[in-house]
Design a protein around this motif. Structure first.
Motif, PDB file in Angstrom:
ATOM      1  N   TYR A 120       3.958  14.084  -9.047  1.00 40.59           N
ATOM      2  CA  TYR A 120       5.088  15.021  -9.074  1.00 40.59           C
ATOM      3  C   TYR A 120       5.545  15.274 -10.509  1.00 40.59           C
ATOM      4  O   TYR A 120       5.789  16.418 -10.896  1.00 40.59           O
ATOM      5  CB  TYR A 120       6.248  14.466  -8.260  1.00 40.59           C
ATOM      6  N   ASP A 121       5.652  14.202 -11.289  1.00 41.52           N
ATOM      7  CA  ASP A 121       6.093  14.334 -12.684  1.00 41.52           C
ATOM      8  C   ASP A 121       5.124  15.211 -13.477  1.00 41.52           C
ATOM      9  O   ASP A 121       5.540  16.041 -14.283  1.00 41.52           O
ATOM     10  CB  ASP A 121       6.202  12.958 -13.349  1.00 41.52           C
ATOM     11  N   ARG A 122       3.835  15.011 -13.235  1.00 39.36           N
ATOM     12  CA  ARG A 122       2.835  15.812 -13.953  1.00 39.36           C
ATOM     13  C   ARG A 122       2.920  17.280 -13.550  1.00 39.36           C
ATOM     14  O   ARG A 122       2.902  18.169 -14.399  1.00 39.36           O
ATOM     15  CB  ARG A 122       1.426  15.278 -13.689  1.00 39.36           C
ATOM     16  N   ILE A 123       3.017  17.529 -12.239  1.00 42.42           N
ATOM     17  CA  ILE A 123       3.098  18.910 -11.755  1.00 42.42           C
ATOM     18  C   ILE A 123       4.359  19.586 -12.275  1.00 42.42           C
ATOM     19  O   ILE A 123       4.331  20.759 -12.684  1.00 42.42           O
ATOM     20  CB  ILE A 123       3.075  18.937 -10.207  1.00 42.42           C
ATOM     21  N   ARG A 162       4.343   5.483  -5.546  1.00 40.54           N
ATOM     22  CA  ARG A 162       4.333   5.508  -7.010  1.00 40.54           C
ATOM     23  C   ARG A 162       3.376   6.575  -7.527  1.00 40.54           C
ATOM     24  O   ARG A 162       3.673   7.291  -8.483  1.00 40.54           O
ATOM     25  CB  ARG A 162       3.963   4.129  -7.562  1.00 40.54           C
ATOM     26  N   GLN A 163       2.197   6.697  -6.876  1.00 42.01           N
ATOM     27  CA  GLN A 163       1.227   7.705  -7.280  1.00 42.01           C
ATOM     28  C   GLN A 163       1.777   9.110  -7.028  1.00 42.01           C
ATOM     29  O   GLN A 163       1.577  10.024  -7.836  1.00 42.01           O
ATOM     30  CB  GLN A 163      -0.087   7.519  -6.525  1.00 42.01           C
ATOM     31  N   GLN A 164       2.498   9.263  -5.918  1.00 43.10           N
ATOM     32  CA  GLN A 164       3.093  10.561  -5.617  1.00 43.10           C
ATOM     33  C   GLN A 164       4.128  10.946  -6.667  1.00 43.10           C
ATOM     34  O   GLN A 164       4.233  12.117  -7.061  1.00 43.10           O
ATOM     35  CB  GLN A 164       3.741  10.539  -4.229  1.00 43.10           C
ATOM     36  N   ILE A 165       4.890   9.956  -7.144  1.00 43.49           N
ATOM     37  CA  ILE A 165       5.887  10.210  -8.183  1.00 43.49           C
ATOM     38  C   ILE A 165       5.201  10.634  -9.479  1.00 43.49           C
ATOM     39  O   ILE A 165       5.629  11.567 -10.155  1.00 43.49           O
ATOM     40  CB  ILE A 165       6.768   8.953  -8.413  1.00 43.49           C
ATOM     41  N   ALA A 224       0.831  -1.204   0.000  1.00 38.73           N
ATOM     42  CA  ALA A 224       0.000   0.000   0.000  1.00 38.73           C
ATOM     43  C   ALA A 224       0.867   1.255   0.000  1.00 38.73           C
ATOM     44  O   ALA A 224       0.591   2.229  -0.713  1.00 38.73           O
ATOM     45  CB  ALA A 224      -0.929  -0.002   1.202  1.00 38.73           C
ATOM     46  N   GLU A 225       1.938   1.217   0.806  1.00 37.91           N
ATOM     47  CA  GLU A 225       2.845   2.369   0.864  1.00 37.91           C
ATOM     48  C   GLU A 225       3.557   2.571  -0.469  1.00 37.91           C
ATOM     49  O   GLU A 225       3.733   3.702  -0.925  1.00 37.91           O
ATOM     50  CB  GLU A 225       3.864   2.168   1.994  1.00 37.91           C
ATOM     51  N   ASN A 226       3.977   1.469  -1.088  1.00 34.73           N
ATOM     52  CA  ASN A 226       4.646   1.560  -2.389  1.00 34.73           C
ATOM     53  C   ASN A 226       3.712   2.121  -3.452  1.00 34.73           C
ATOM     54  O   ASN A 226       4.119   2.939  -4.291  1.00 34.73           O
ATOM     55  CB  ASN A 226       5.147   0.175  -2.830  1.00 34.73           C
TER      56      ASN A 226
END
Length: 203
Positions: free
Chosen positions: A28-31, A22-25, A16-18
């Motif tokens: 971040y890439d989109r932002i 991954r979603q945060q990455i 779940a943490e991974n």
């Protein structure tokens, strides 16, 4: 068994943490990509402060469309509509929206034979029609337009805002009829490779 249950629970927590990381990455890439694009937009807005723009990413390309048509991740819910102009991060005309649903829209590029826009040579102020394959037609027979001249939109017709950059004249030659000349224009941005664009919703 108790130990196995604990290990399985720990594994589930780690997964779940991974997934969250991954979603945060991804976010971040989109932002990051959008921030870079908006820096370019600030320069674009200097020439038209009243225009409204939607930031959009290319999410699909039709492999059967040899003219580079693509689908964007914005739709009517974002304010996109049919006939909206689409430009690159540097302000070059890419095409126009031809289909729009709730969350996505399809773009016909300036390379498509059905594309048409009123254009003008920036240096000579000679008017013509930008049609498919990026050719400026209906220039005077003895045109002063030459290689290297910039072509922009005139705003005539109400679809495209005036003064949008289109590209650079590559060559000038007489039309088949011999009564006028045409200018072959190299697009300032290649519609077949763009990944991020802006949709102009109002101007």
């Amino acid at each position: 068994y108790t130990s196995i249950d604990e290990v399985m629970e720990q594994n589930e927590q780690l997964e779940a943490e991974n997934a969250e990381l991954r979603q945060q990455i991804v976010d971040y890439d989109r932002i990051k990509a959008e921030n870079e694009a908006y820096k370019a937009l600030a320069r674009i807005q200097d020439s038209n402060t009243e225009a409204s723009y939607i930031s959009a990413f290319v999410i699909g390309r039709d492999p059967l469309d040899e003219f580079g048509g693509f689908t964007l991740d914005c739709g009517t819910v974002n304010g996109a509509a049919v006939n909206d102009a689409v430009i690159s991060d540097k302000g070059y005309l890419i095409g126009m929206v031809v289909e729009a649903d709730t969350t996505s829209c399809k773009v016909m590029t300036i390379l498509h034979p059905s594309f048409s826009a009123a254009g003008v040579v920036s240096r000579t102020r000679e008017n013509g029609i930008i049609n498919g394959l990026c050719v400026l037609t209906n220039l005077e027979r003895a045109t002063e337009t030459k290689m290297g001249d910039q072509v922009i939109t005139t705003g005539l017709g109400g679809v495209f805002p005036p003064d949008l950059l289109v590209g650079t004249v590559q060559k000038v030659e007489p039309e088949v009829s011999g009564k006028s000349s045409i200018a072959v224009v190299r697009p300032g941005a290649d519609p077949r490779t763009v990944k991020h664009v802006f949709v102009i919703t109002d101007y």
